[in-house]
Scaffold this motif. Structure first.
Motif, short mmCIF file in Angstrom:
data_model
loop_
_atom_site.label_atom_id
_atom_site.label_comp_id
_atom_site.label_asym_id
_atom_site.label_seq_id
_atom_site.Cartn_x
_atom_site.Cartn_y
_atom_site.Cartn_z
N PHE A 237 6.24 21.29 19.34
CA PHE A 237 6.47 22.43 19.30
C PHE A 237 6.94 23.49 20.65
O PHE A 237 7.06 24.67 20.07
CB PHE A 237 5.34 22.95 19.12
N ASP A 238 6.53 22.99 21.14
CA ASP A 238 6.34 23.49 22.95
C ASP A 238 8.40 24.14 22.36
O ASP A 238 9.09 25.23 22.91
CB ASP A 238 6.58 23.10 23.82
N GLU A 239 9.15 22.70 22.56
CA GLU A 239 10.69 22.94 22.28
C GLU A 239 10.55 23.76 21.20
O GLU A 239 12.00 24.81 21.14
CB GLU A 239 10.81 21.63 21.88
N PHE A 240 10.24 24.12 19.89
CA PHE A 240 10.85 25.27 19.02
C PHE A 240 10.30 26.50 19.62
O PHE A 240 10.77 27.25 19.00
CB PHE A 240 9.77 24.46 17.38
N LEU A 241 9.68 27.05 20.13
CA LEU A 241 8.59 28.06 20.25
C LEU A 241 10.13 28.65 21.59
O LEU A 241 10.30 29.46 21.37
CB LEU A 241 7.91 28.18 21.08
N LYS A 242 10.21 27.70 22.69
CA LYS A 242 11.77 27.98 23.00
C LYS A 242 12.31 28.89 22.26
O LYS A 242 13.27 29.84 23.31
CB LYS A 242 11.56 26.91 24.27
N GLY A 243 13.30 27.61 21.52
CA GLY A 243 14.38 28.19 20.80
C GLY A 243 14.02 29.56 19.83
O GLY A 243 14.85 30.35 20.20
N ARG A 244 12.81 29.80 19.38
CA ARG A 244 12.79 30.96 19.10
C ARG A 244 12.35 32.05 19.40
O ARG A 244 12.94 33.18 18.88
CB ARG A 244 11.35 30.18 17.52
N PHE A 245 11.82 31.75 20.53
CA PHE A 245 10.95 32.92 21.39
C PHE A 245 11.74 33.11 22.32
O PHE A 245 11.67 34.25 23.94
CB PHE A 245 9.86 33.21 21.95
N ALA A 246 13.28 32.51 22.22
CA ALA A 246 13.74 32.75 24.10
C ALA A 246 13.99 34.20 24.28
O ALA A 246 14.11 34.31 25.90
CB ALA A 246 15.34 31.34 23.79
N ALA A 247 14.27 34.55 23.04
CA ALA A 247 14.82 36.46 24.11
C ALA A 247 14.09 36.99 23.82
O ALA A 247 13.69 37.81 25.33
CB ALA A 247 15.53 37.20 22.66
N ASP A 248 12.52 36.79 24.27
CA ASP A 248 11.08 37.54 24.01
C ASP A 248 10.50 37.31 26.14
O ASP A 248 10.38 38.02 26.24
CB ASP A 248 9.95 36.86 23.13
N VAL A 249 11.42 35.42 26.27
CA VAL A 249 10.95 35.01 27.43
C VAL A 249 11.85 36.10 28.24
O VAL A 249 11.53 36.39 29.90
CB VAL A 249 11.54 34.17 27.13
#
Length: 252
Positions: A237-249
């Protein structure tokens, strides 16, 4: 070359299944309510469904709606598939549909039984919840100042692309009946998933677990929807979040 019909072929799962099958050189027809040339509402059936199934060898049934109608849609699909001479019906279901007395799960279990009794060669794969669904739920909950979650509930999210890989593989094999469940790589508390989502999206919210009542809540709390012995997924899930919200980060 196999001719395959994917119902719900523009949805979260179906579009990935379609891509994988087409990449393998197979003729794939996409059936959805709004996509031509096979724009069909399965709950209504009719000549459009008959045309979509003409000459089809295998059906991958991904179409579903939590708002109801899955059983009627399955009956229409199965009847038309029998008439068309379909030889393999592949259905995606959910882990725990026979253990959790939740309305949508009961509907999925009923469709499983229709598939099994269809007279067509069949394969059923049950998967845990997709990362995408967990994020959709958390997006809604995080609109409030406090994220209220069902207390002591865990989840085991799996990546939709990995489930699509497995479904495409099953569609190209012989009918296999009920195959092994497919679970994500981690069983985590729902509040830990919520905190990971909030961190990934830069939101500041308190997370509070609320005890609920009812048989469905107890079954979820007891892990009836989990498959810890089938934790075959790879993407966390953490890897998914990193890919999904990379622009937000990046913007923070």
């Amino acid at each position: 070359m196999t001719t395959i019909l994917v119902t719900g072929g523009t949805g979260t799962l179906g579009r990935h299944v379609t891509e994988r099958l087409r990449a393998g050189g197979h003729e794939v027809r996409v059936l959805s309510r709004h996509t031509r040339p096979y724009a069909v509402d399965l709950r209504e059936g009719g000549s459009g469904l008959e045309a979509a199934l003409a000459g089809v060898d295998t059906v991958v049934h991904c179409a579903t709606s939590p708002r109801g109608g899955d059983e009627k849609a399955a009956r229409n699909l199965i009847g038309a598939a029998r008439r068309a001479g379909v030889i393999h019906l592949v259905y995606i279901s959910i882990v725990g549909v026979d253990r959790v007395p939740f309305g949508y799960y009961r509907s999925k279990l009923a469709v499983e039984r229709l598939v099994e009794d269809s007279g067509i060669g069949w394969t059923v794969l049950r998967a845990t919840q997709f990362h995408d669904l967990v994020v959709t739920v958390l997006q809604g909950l995080a609109k409030l100042p406090v994220v209220l979650l069902p207390a002591r509930v865990k989840d085991q999210p799996v990546d939709v692309t990995e489930v699509a890989d497995r479904l495409a593989e099953l569609a190209l094999d012989a009918p296999a009946g009920r195959v092994d469940d497919m679970g994500g790589p981690e069983v985590r508390t729902f509040d830990s998933l919520a905190r990971a989502y909030l961190e990934a999206t830069g939101r500041r919210r308190a997370v509070v677990g609320i005890p609920l009542r009812g048989a469905a809540y107890r079954a979820f709390r007891d892990g009836g929807h989990l498959a810890p012995d089938q934790a075959v997924g790879k993407r966390t899930f953490d890897e998914f979040l990193k890919g999904r919200f990379a622009a937000d980060v990046t913007r923070r």
